[in-house]
Design a protein around this motif. Structure first.
Motif, PDB file in Angstrom:
ATOM      1  N   TYR A   1      -0.488   0.237  11.733  1.00 49.93           N
ATOM      2  CA  TYR A   1      -0.202  -1.004  12.445  1.00 49.93           C
ATOM      3  C   TYR A   1      -1.459  -1.624  13.055  1.00 49.93           C
ATOM      4  N   TYR A   2      -2.584  -0.925  12.987  1.00 45.61           N
ATOM      5  CA  TYR A   2      -3.830  -1.450  13.533  1.00 45.61           C
ATOM      6  C   TYR A   2      -4.370  -2.567  12.631  1.00 45.61           C
ATOM      7  N   VAL A   3      -5.124  -3.485  13.220  1.00 43.16           N
ATOM      8  CA  VAL A   3      -5.794  -4.532  12.446  1.00 43.16           C
ATOM      9  C   VAL A   3      -7.255  -4.603  12.873  1.00 43.16           C
ATOM     10  N   THR A   4      -8.075  -5.102  11.966  1.00 36.64           N
ATOM     11  CA  THR A   4      -9.498  -5.281  12.265  1.00 36.64           C
ATOM     12  C   THR A   4      -9.755  -6.738  12.656  1.00 36.64           C
ATOM     13  N   PRO A   5     -10.894  -7.024  13.282  1.00 31.46           N
ATOM     14  CA  PRO A   5     -11.198  -8.424  13.610  1.00 31.46           C
ATOM     15  C   PRO A   5     -11.324  -9.299  12.371  1.00 31.46           C
TER      16      PRO A   5
ATOM     17  N   PRO B   1      -1.583  -8.479  18.761  1.00 29.75           N
ATOM     18  CA  PRO B   1      -1.706  -7.339  17.852  1.00 29.75           C
ATOM     19  C   PRO B   1      -1.536  -6.038  18.627  1.00 29.75           C
ATOM     20  N   LEU B   2      -1.052  -5.016  17.953  1.00 37.09           N
ATOM     21  CA  LEU B   2      -0.891  -3.726  18.610  1.00 37.09           C
ATOM     22  C   LEU B   2      -2.249  -3.191  19.027  1.00 37.09           C
ATOM     23  N   PRO B   3      -2.459  -2.848  20.309  1.00 36.20           N
ATOM     24  CA  PRO B   3      -3.764  -2.323  20.723  1.00 36.20           C
ATOM     25  C   PRO B   3      -4.050  -0.978  20.064  1.00 36.20           C
ATOM     26  N   ALA B   4      -5.214  -0.843  19.467  1.00 38.01           N
ATOM     27  CA  ALA B   4      -5.548   0.335  18.655  1.00 38.01           C
ATOM     28  C   ALA B   4      -6.094   1.458  19.531  1.00 38.01           C
ATOM     29  N   VAL B   5      -5.226   2.015  20.361  1.00 34.70           N
ATOM     30  CA  VAL B   5      -5.685   2.999  21.351  1.00 34.70           C
ATOM     31  C   VAL B   5      -5.001   4.353  21.225  1.00 34.70           C
ATOM     32  N   TYR B   6      -4.104   4.517  20.286  1.00 31.45           N
ATOM     33  CA  TYR B   6      -3.220   5.681  20.288  1.00 31.45           C
ATOM     34  C   TYR B   6      -3.787   6.882  19.554  1.00 31.45           C
ATOM     35  N   THR B   7      -4.894   6.723  18.855  1.00 32.41           N
ATOM     36  CA  THR B   7      -5.486   7.798  18.077  1.00 32.41           C
ATOM     37  C   THR B   7      -6.991   7.822  18.297  1.00 32.41           C
ATOM     38  N   GLY B   8      -7.621   8.911  17.858  1.00 27.90           N
ATOM     39  CA  GLY B   8      -9.066   9.035  17.931  1.00 27.90           C
ATOM     40  C   GLY B   8      -9.524   9.834  19.141  1.00 27.90           C
ATOM     41  N   ASP B   9     -10.360  10.852  18.907  1.00 26.00           N
ATOM     42  CA  ASP B   9     -10.848  11.695  19.997  1.00 26.00           C
ATOM     43  C   ASP B   9     -11.661  10.897  21.007  1.00 26.00           C
ATOM     44  N   GLU B  10     -12.430   9.894  20.518  1.00 27.83           N
ATOM     45  CA  GLU B  10     -13.263   9.122  21.440  1.00 27.83           C
ATOM     46  C   GLU B  10     -12.427   8.247  22.371  1.00 27.83           C
ATOM     47  N   MET B  11     -11.182   7.971  21.966  1.00 20.32           N
ATOM     48  CA  MET B  11     -10.295   7.164  22.804  1.00 20.32           C
ATOM     49  C   MET B  11      -9.488   8.017  23.786  1.00 20.32           C
ATOM     50  N   LYS B  12      -9.600   9.328  23.696  1.00 18.19           N
ATOM     51  CA  LYS B  12      -8.780  10.217  24.540  1.00 18.19           C
ATOM     52  C   LYS B  12      -8.989   9.973  26.039  1.00 18.19           C
ATOM     53  N   PRO B  13     -10.235   9.841  26.543  1.00 20.02           N
ATOM     54  CA  PRO B  13     -10.386   9.579  27.981  1.00 20.02           C
ATOM     55  C   PRO B  13      -9.642   8.326  28.439  1.00 20.02           C
ATOM     56  N   TYR B  14      -9.588   7.327  27.566  1.00 16.52           N
ATOM     57  CA  TYR B  14      -8.862   6.100  27.915  1.00 16.52           C
ATOM     58  C   TYR B  14      -7.364   6.362  27.976  1.00 16.52           C
TER      59      TYR B  14
ATOM     60  N   GLU C   1       0.381  -0.217  27.297  1.00 14.75           N
ATOM     61  CA  GLU C   1       0.206   0.577  26.087  1.00 14.75           C
ATOM     62  C   GLU C   1       1.256   1.672  25.959  1.00 14.75           C
ATOM     63  N   ALA C   2       1.725   2.201  27.099  1.00 11.04           N
ATOM     64  CA  ALA C   2       2.717   3.276  27.059  1.00 11.04           C
ATOM     65  C   ALA C   2       4.144   2.764  27.080  1.00 11.04           C
ATOM     66  N   SER C   3       4.368   1.583  27.623  1.00 12.12           N
ATOM     67  CA  SER C   3       5.737   1.085  27.780  1.00 12.12           C
ATOM     68  C   SER C   3       6.072  -0.066  26.843  1.00 12.12           C
ATOM     69  N   GLY C   4       5.064  -0.665  26.189  1.00  8.17           N
ATOM     70  CA  GLY C   4       5.301  -1.788  25.300  1.00  8.17           C
ATOM     71  C   GLY C   4       6.135  -1.399  24.092  1.00  8.17           C
ATOM     72  N   SER C   5       6.512  -2.394  23.311  1.00  7.20           N
ATOM     73  CA  SER C   5       7.411  -2.141  22.189  1.00  7.20           C
ATOM     74  C   SER C   5       6.810  -2.625  20.882  1.00  7.20           C
TER      75      SER C   5
ATOM     76  N   VAL D   1      -8.813  -3.754  16.492  1.00 10.18           N
ATOM     77  CA  VAL D   1      -8.681  -4.667  17.628  1.00 10.18           C
ATOM     78  C   VAL D   1      -7.827  -4.063  18.737  1.00 10.18           C
ATOM     79  N   ILE D   2      -8.293  -4.204  19.965  1.00  9.84           N
ATOM     80  CA  ILE D   2      -7.515  -3.822  21.144  1.00  9.84           C
ATOM     81  C   ILE D   2      -6.756  -5.036  21.686  1.00  9.84           C
ATOM     82  N   GLY D   3      -7.340  -6.198  21.565  1.00  2.00           N
ATOM     83  CA  GLY D   3      -6.699  -7.426  22.032  1.00  2.00           C
ATOM     84  C   GLY D   3      -7.740  -8.529  22.091  1.00  2.00           C
ATOM     85  N   ASP D   4      -7.425  -9.598  22.795  1.00  2.00           N
ATOM     86  CA  ASP D   4      -8.401 -10.658  23.011  1.00  2.00           C
ATOM     87  C   ASP D   4      -7.953 -11.505  24.189  1.00  2.00           C
TER      88      ASP D   4
END
Length: 466
Positions: free
Chosen positions: A298-302, A258-271, A281-285, A101-104
């Motif tokens: 820390y990632y969660v699924t739907p 939930p913590l947005p699941a954006v910090y890993t994965g080659d396909e997420m690199k452009p983002y 995403e860079a400044s949150g805690s 999940v990235i968010g909702d």
């Protein structure tokens, strides 16, 4: 001077260290007064009479216009859009390519080729990125949340946004309209009159009782608010301040951050290359007693946080293949943890015992001290879940948190919640030096409130835990 990207930062920094030592401070619900009366009575009012929530400032609005508006949101969300007609709204849930999940937030179909997403920054950023880079024929307008510290400058938004909720809400709504208002199905939109102006409406129910979300041009905000407040006096209307506002979800069962699941994965690199160092995403805690140097823990699924029923494979979307592979697997599920009153009192007592162990302060009524929280839930020495959003309900006279539990954890089981961070606490500005403590908790349904469980339309809030 151009900013570094999130990807630049992660070349030299573990994302866990980055987020656990963020200096962003507390998450602020801006502009709206902290309390209009007191947060206890404001919480009580959404159960006993009716309330006015002012949602005009703390959420990001992304307006999407153009012939590819629906295609953009369909390509980036787990939901089906085959039945998304005009004057409808729905929960919009995007996932990463790995199915996390990235968010909702809420997506409104305002009119043909015109949508607006309303919610927290992670989803808004995801939509904006794909709208700009994905080749879609759309125009994107971002109306960012109001600043936590406006520094004396006027605050302006495109739209105001209010909610009228509670057992007396419909009587107030019909008084404002000057006549009957159709009780539409949940997430259907219409219009009504308030003080001689027509406002748009959404049937919604955050506090577990029928009500409406209303919105219109921001310059009309104060006029509309004053009209509602005046009309609401005979119905016991209470305006809800920033302290109490977010705690309604403890009773109604939505995990907001939930913590947005954006910090890993080659396909997420452009983002990550698109996100700047000032982005959420860079400044949150990230806070809590669970610690792993692998951010993916820390990632969660739907499926885990109550959105499994949203997943629909009738369209192509980011994360589709990953979710298809995990669909039939056992999943952790969303639950409420009811904290032991004596153990909570021990934490508060430590504030009054000089020289004795000091435990992490439990703020009231909302007890989160990070943008995303992850506290260990333990049974028989093993981690069996995580607490993700905590606070106090005056209506239930209970300290509660929303979170996830392993499939073999049953409603009614007693577990242990570990409160506080390791090694005396991280470097976040919201964390004082402290010791960890174990707090007993009972695994409970979500929604926790009987009113919400029995009155919500069947859906994501009440499918997760039985």
């Amino acid at each position: 001077m151009s900013q570094r990207s999130l990807e630049d930062i992660l070349q030299t920094t573990n994302p866990v260290d980055l987020l656990r030592n963020s200096q962003i401070g507390a998450y602020v619900y801006p502009v709206v007064p902290s309390e209009y009366t007191n947060w206890r009575d404001e919480q009580r009012a959404w159960r006993d009479s009716c309330v006015l929530f002012d949602q005009s400032h703390h959420m990001v609005d992304i307006y999407i216009e153009g012939p590819d508006a629906l295609k953009l949101v369909s390509d980036t969300a787990i939901n089906t859009f085959s039945n998304f007609a005009e004057n409808r709204a729905k929960q919009y849930v995007p996932c990463s390519y790995s199915g996390h999940v990235i968010g909702d937030g809420i997506l409104f179909h305002l009119e043909r080729d015109r949508l607006v997403f309303v919610g927290r920054a992670p989803c808004a950023n995801w939509i904006e990125f794909h709208g700009e880079t994905g080749g879609y024929d759309v125009a994107i307008t971002k109306d960012d949340r109001s600043p936590g510290n406006p520094k004396g400058k006027a605050v302006n938004r495109i739209s105001y946004r209010f909610q009228i909720q509670g057992p007396n809400a419909w009587e107030l709504i019909e008084k404002l309209n000057g006549g009957p208002v159709d009780k539409l199905r949940m997430f259907h939109m219409a219009a009504m009159n308030i003080g001689g102006r027509q406002v748009r409406t959404l049937r919604h129910g955050m506090a577990g009782a029928p009500g409406l979300e209303i919105w219109g041009p921001y310059e009309e905000r104060e006029e509309i608010r004053e009209t509602i407040v005046e009309a609401g006096r005979e119905f016991g209307l209470a305006q809800v301040g920033a302290r109490a506002y977010a705690t309604n979800t403890l009773e109604s069962g939505w995990i907001p951050s939930p913590l947005p699941a954006v910090y890993t994965g080659d396909e997420m690199k452009p983002y990550r290359e698109w996100l700047t160092e000032s982005s959420y995403e860079a400044s949150g805690s990230l806070g809590g007693s669970f610690y792993s140097d692998n951010i993916e823990d820390y990632y969660v699924t739907p499926y885990e946080i109550g959105y499994g029923s949203f997943v629909n494979f009738d369209h192509d979307f980011i994360g589709r293949e990953a979710l298809r592979k995990m669909a039939d697997q056992p999943h952790r599920r969303k639950v409420t943890f009811a904290w032991d009153a004596d153990d909570v009192a021990t934490v508060h007592r430590s504030m009054l015992d000089p020289g004795e162990p000091h435990y992490k302060y439990i703020d009231l009524p909302l007890s989160n001290y990070a943008s995303a929280s992850f506290d260990r839930i333990v049974r028989d020495g093993e981690i069996v879940g995580a607490s993700m959003f905590a606070g106090y309900s005056y209506n239930e006279r209970a300290m509660l948190s929303l979170g996830i539990a392993d499939p073999d954890v049953a409603i009614g089981d007693e577990v242990t919640l570990v409160w506080g961070e390791e090694d005396g606490g991280s470097g976040k500005t919201t964390v004082e030096r402290h010791e960890q403590i174990e707090i007993r908790a009972v695994v409970s349904p979500t929604p926790y409130s009987k009113v919400a469980r029995e009155t919500y339309a069947r859906g994501w809030r009440n499918r997760a835990a039985r």
